[in-house]
Write a protein that holds these residues in place. Structure first.
Motif, PDB file in Angstrom:
ATOM      1  N   CYS A 131       5.608  -1.249  -7.983  1.00  0.00           N
ATOM      2  CA  CYS A 131       4.369  -0.031  -8.984  1.00  0.00           C
ATOM      3  C   CYS A 131       5.044  -0.464 -10.275  1.00  0.00           C
ATOM      4  O   CYS A 131       6.074   0.460 -10.482  1.00  0.00           O
ATOM      5  N   ALA A 148      -0.735  -2.789  -3.195  1.00  0.00           N
ATOM      6  CA  ALA A 148      -1.442  -1.848  -3.802  1.00  0.00           C
ATOM      7  C   ALA A 148      -0.285  -0.314  -3.462  1.00  0.00           C
ATOM      8  O   ALA A 148       0.519  -0.684  -3.071  1.00  0.00           O
ATOM      9  N   GLN A 192      -3.931  -8.527  -1.462  1.00  0.00           N
ATOM     10  CA  GLN A 192      -3.753  -7.848  -3.169  1.00  0.00           C
ATOM     11  C   GLN A 192      -2.488  -7.028  -2.365  1.00  0.00           C
ATOM     12  O   GLN A 192      -2.348  -6.315  -1.124  1.00  0.00           O
ATOM     13  N   ILE A 234      -3.302  -1.458  -8.697  1.00  0.00           N
ATOM     14  CA  ILE A 234      -3.281  -2.401  -7.790  1.00  0.00           C
ATOM     15  C   ILE A 234      -3.347  -3.337  -8.397  1.00  0.00           C
ATOM     16  O   ILE A 234      -3.769  -4.090  -9.491  1.00  0.00           O
TER      17      ILE A 234
END
Length: 108
Positions: A5, A24, A22, A31
């Motif tokens: 992230c 996440a 995707q 996202i």
């Protein structure tokens, strides 16, 4: 492939969203939409292996014995014994053909 992230640094999981697959984040609302196939390869650099026998210099001062070469059937071969496994196992005997044109290596 592992992606992290951009906001919190946690590992992203793959999930199916409204427009396809995707990445996440579990911790925050980040996202990353997967628009195309993502792949990359990284090959590890292999370390150089040490020669167990000590290279070509190891055969300079060894004795010879009556052992027939399996390649050229020459009747004599140089030999040396090295402890390659644990101490309770027998030593490994390495041979090298005395015939200069052959020079075949084998072990027992």
């Amino acid at each position: 492939m592992i992606l992290f992230c951009k906001t919190c640094g946690n590992v992203l999981k793959v999930e199916e969203g409204s427009s396809g697959l995707q990445f996440a984040c579990n911790s925050c609302p980040y996202i990353f939409k997967i628009a195309r196939k993502i792949s990359s390869r990284t090959y590890p650099k292999l370390k150089e292996l040490d020669d167990v026998l000590g290279g070509s210099a190891a055969w300079e001062n060894v004795d010879s014995t009556e052992e027939r070469c399996p390649k050229c059937t020459h009747p004599r071969a140089y030999f040396m014994q090295i402890q390659t496994r644990s101490a309770d196992e027998p030593m490994t005997t390495f041979y090298k053909c005395c015939n200069p044109q052959c020079g075949h290596n084998w072990r027992e």
